[in-house]
Design a protein around this motif. Structure first.
Motif, short mmCIF file in Angstrom:
data_model
loop_
_atom_site.label_atom_id
_atom_site.label_comp_id
_atom_site.label_asym_id
_atom_site.label_seq_id
_atom_site.Cartn_x
_atom_site.Cartn_y
_atom_site.Cartn_z
N MET A 175 -12.12 9.31 21.00
CA MET A 175 -10.90 10.05 21.16
C MET A 175 -10.61 10.78 19.84
N MET A 176 -10.36 12.06 19.93
CA MET A 176 -10.05 12.85 18.75
C MET A 176 -8.58 13.22 18.76
N LYS A 177 -8.00 13.25 17.57
CA LYS A 177 -6.59 13.59 17.42
C LYS A 177 -6.43 14.39 16.14
N ASN A 178 -5.65 15.46 16.21
CA ASN A 178 -5.36 16.25 15.02
C ASN A 178 -4.33 15.52 14.17
N ILE A 179 -4.57 15.51 12.87
CA ILE A 179 -3.68 14.83 11.93
C ILE A 179 -3.07 15.88 11.01
N GLU A 180 -1.76 15.86 10.90
CA GLU A 180 -1.05 16.77 10.01
C GLU A 180 -1.13 16.23 8.58
N LEU A 181 -1.77 16.97 7.68
CA LEU A 181 -2.00 16.52 6.30
C LEU A 181 -1.09 17.19 5.28
N THR A 182 -0.03 17.83 5.71
CA THR A 182 0.81 18.57 4.75
C THR A 182 1.53 17.65 3.77
N ASN A 183 2.01 16.49 4.21
CA ASN A 183 2.75 15.59 3.32
C ASN A 183 1.90 14.41 2.85
N ILE A 184 0.64 14.35 3.22
CA ILE A 184 -0.22 13.23 2.87
C ILE A 184 -0.80 13.44 1.48
N THR A 185 -0.61 12.43 0.60
CA THR A 185 -1.13 12.53 -0.77
C THR A 185 -2.04 11.38 -1.14
N ASP A 186 -1.95 10.23 -0.45
CA ASP A 186 -2.70 9.05 -0.84
C ASP A 186 -3.43 8.44 0.35
N VAL A 187 -4.48 7.69 0.04
CA VAL A 187 -5.18 6.88 1.02
C VAL A 187 -5.24 5.46 0.46
N SER A 188 -5.14 4.46 1.34
CA SER A 188 -5.11 3.07 0.89
C SER A 188 -5.80 2.18 1.91
N VAL A 189 -6.23 1.01 1.45
CA VAL A 189 -6.82 0.00 2.31
C VAL A 189 -5.88 -1.19 2.33
N LEU A 190 -5.37 -1.54 3.50
CA LEU A 190 -4.50 -2.70 3.66
C LEU A 190 -5.31 -3.82 4.27
N SER A 191 -5.12 -5.03 3.77
CA SER A 191 -5.85 -6.17 4.31
C SER A 191 -4.87 -7.20 4.85
N SER A 192 -5.30 -7.86 5.92
CA SER A 192 -4.51 -8.94 6.49
C SER A 192 -5.47 -9.98 7.04
N SER A 193 -5.04 -11.22 6.96
CA SER A 193 -5.89 -12.30 7.45
C SER A 193 -5.21 -12.98 8.62
#
Length: 93
Positions: free
Chosen positions: A1-19
């Protein structure tokens, strides 16, 4: 499934972990304390002050999550940061 993502306000990428742990019904009769624990990693896109996040991918492999986050930061010119949401300043009642 493909979806367009609006990147105008996006500045960071992060990895969240949960156990989490999961108990198996067929084993619980013999040993009720037997459970399997697993770690889940989520790659998310964040805005400037980390008040909103957009989930991209969920994986169980840490190295894959870090490789994807590093690749996204290089290709989309984003910063790879630790998730730190804003503190809400209000009184609890």
């Amino acid at each position: 499934m493909m979806k367009n993502i609006e990147l105008t306000n996006i500045t960071d990428v992060s990895v969240l972990s949960s156990s989490g742990t999961q108990k198996f019904a067929f084993v619980s009769a013999g040993n009720p304390d037997l459970a399997v624990s697993s770690e889940i990693y989520k790659i998310v896109l964040l805005n400037e002050n980390h008040s909103s996040k957009f989930l991209l991918m969920i994986t169980r492999k840490k190295d894959l999550a870090e490789k994807m986050a590093n690749g996204l930061s290089k290709e989309l010119h984003l910063e790879y940061n630790i998730y730190s949401p804003p503190i809400v300043r209000r009184r609890r009642r």
